[in-house]
Enzyme design. Sequence first.
Site, mmCIF file in Angstrom:
data_model
loop_
_atom_site.group_PDB
_atom_site.id
_atom_site.type_symbol
_atom_site.label_atom_id
_atom_site.label_comp_id
_atom_site.label_asym_id
_atom_site.label_seq_id
_atom_site.Cartn_x
_atom_site.Cartn_y
_atom_site.Cartn_z
ATOM 1 N N GLY A 1 0.770 -1.240 0.000
ATOM 2 C CA GLY A 1 0.000 0.000 0.000
ATOM 3 C C GLY A 1 0.802 1.291 0.000
ATOM 4 N N ASN B 1 1.826 2.972 -2.597
ATOM 5 C CA ASN B 1 1.217 3.881 -3.579
ATOM 6 C C ASN B 1 -0.091 4.455 -3.057
ATOM 7 O OD1 ASN B 1 2.688 4.080 -6.339
ATOM 8 N ND2 ASN B 1 2.929 1.942 -5.729
ATOM 9 N N LEU C 1 -7.569 -9.401 -12.212
ATOM 10 C CA LEU C 1 -8.137 -8.821 -13.422
ATOM 11 C C LEU C 1 -9.403 -8.034 -13.054
ATOM 12 C CD1 LEU C 1 -7.426 -9.059 -16.468
ATOM 13 C CD2 LEU C 1 -9.155 -10.865 -16.612
ATOM 14 N N ASN D 1 -4.284 2.086 -13.895
ATOM 15 C CA ASN D 1 -3.380 1.134 -13.233
ATOM 16 C C ASN D 1 -1.938 1.616 -13.336
ATOM 17 O OD1 ASN D 1 -2.514 -1.410 -12.056
ATOM 18 N ND2 ASN D 1 -1.864 -2.038 -14.106
ATOM 19 N N HIS E 1 1.949 -0.046 -13.504
ATOM 20 C CA HIS E 1 2.693 -1.294 -13.669
ATOM 21 C C HIS E 1 4.188 -0.992 -13.534
ATOM 22 C CE1 HIS E 1 3.228 -5.423 -14.889
ATOM 23 N NE2 HIS E 1 4.253 -5.014 -15.624
ATOM 24 N N ASP F 1 -2.676 -5.539 -18.122
ATOM 25 C CA ASP F 1 -1.581 -4.654 -18.541
ATOM 26 C C ASP F 1 -1.682 -4.164 -19.983
ATOM 27 O OD1 ASP F 1 -0.552 -4.987 -15.983
ATOM 28 O OD2 ASP F 1 0.568 -6.768 -16.602
HETATM 29 C C1 GAR Z 1 3.901 -1.452 -7.175
HETATM 30 O O1 GAR Z 1 5.250 -1.499 -7.534
HETATM 31 C C2 GAR Z 1 3.045 -1.540 -8.431
HETATM 32 O O2 GAR Z 1 3.634 -0.934 -9.538
HETATM 33 C C3 GAR Z 1 2.925 -3.031 -8.622
HETATM 34 O O3 GAR Z 1 2.800 -3.556 -7.326
HETATM 35 C C4 GAR Z 1 3.500 -2.711 -6.405
HETATM 36 C C5 GAR Z 1 2.578 -2.411 -5.252
HETATM 37 O O4 GAR Z 1 3.248 -1.747 -4.217
HETATM 38 N N1 GAR Z 1 1.822 -3.358 -9.452
HETATM 39 C C6 GAR Z 1 1.793 -4.418 -10.278
HETATM 40 O O5 GAR Z 1 2.714 -5.208 -10.369
HETATM 41 C C7 GAR Z 1 0.528 -4.551 -11.102
HETATM 42 N N2 GAR Z 1 0.685 -5.552 -12.124
HETATM 43 P P1 GAR Z 1 2.434 -0.996 -3.083
HETATM 44 O O6 GAR Z 1 1.364 -1.960 -2.593
HETATM 45 O O7 GAR Z 1 3.443 -0.718 -2.027
HETATM 46 O O8 GAR Z 1 1.834 0.243 -3.667
#
Ligand code: GAR
Length: 191
Positions: free
Chosen positions: A15, A17, A90, A105, A107, A148
Amino acid sequence: MDNVIRLAILGSGNGTNAQQITEYFAGRQDVEVACIIYNKKDAYIAERARNLGVEARYFGRKDFYETTAVLDYMRAKQVDWVILAGFLWLMPEAILKAYPNHVINIHPALLPAYGGKGMYGHHVHEAVVANHETESGITIHIVDEHYDRGTTLFQARCTVTPDDTPDTLAAKIHLLEKEYFPQVIDRTIKG
Ligand code: GAR
């Protein structure tokens, strides 16, 4: 009706982000993080939501794919945009239909490279390092019915050096996410 743009942030894990986005919009009159939705019971994102004072709600697979529970909740919270911040399932068709071109989203790679089912989080960084790539980065995009894919809104790059490990690369990617994801959301939702 008011003019506030309301966001639902969906996540599955740590979490960071979700926290950065919430802190970025805190104090803004025109944008509000209305709720944080998570799909893994013990995800740390729930704890962060509590600390941030944002309502957080857990929904399981059935709620997402077999009922309208998530959609009903987002409607009740008057959500305008759905932000996927480390959300690893998804997007159900019903949510995409209810929020056409309003699901964003992030990525942790330069799509279309290192995208698709199973390519998430640390798996992405492991693959990038294993393939001796010299650069990676982030992609922020509109979500469609495929993993994606969907229109790219923004990409930022970082170098990958021979001594990078999946962990050091993850740290570089997190810095890019912190710097750019909230402002790209801001720009996109404000048209
Ligand atoms: C982030 O790096 C995001 O880009 C990635 O998961 C992480 C979540 O971190 N997302 C994906 O891989 C989506 N396919 P967070 O929970 O600390 O924000």
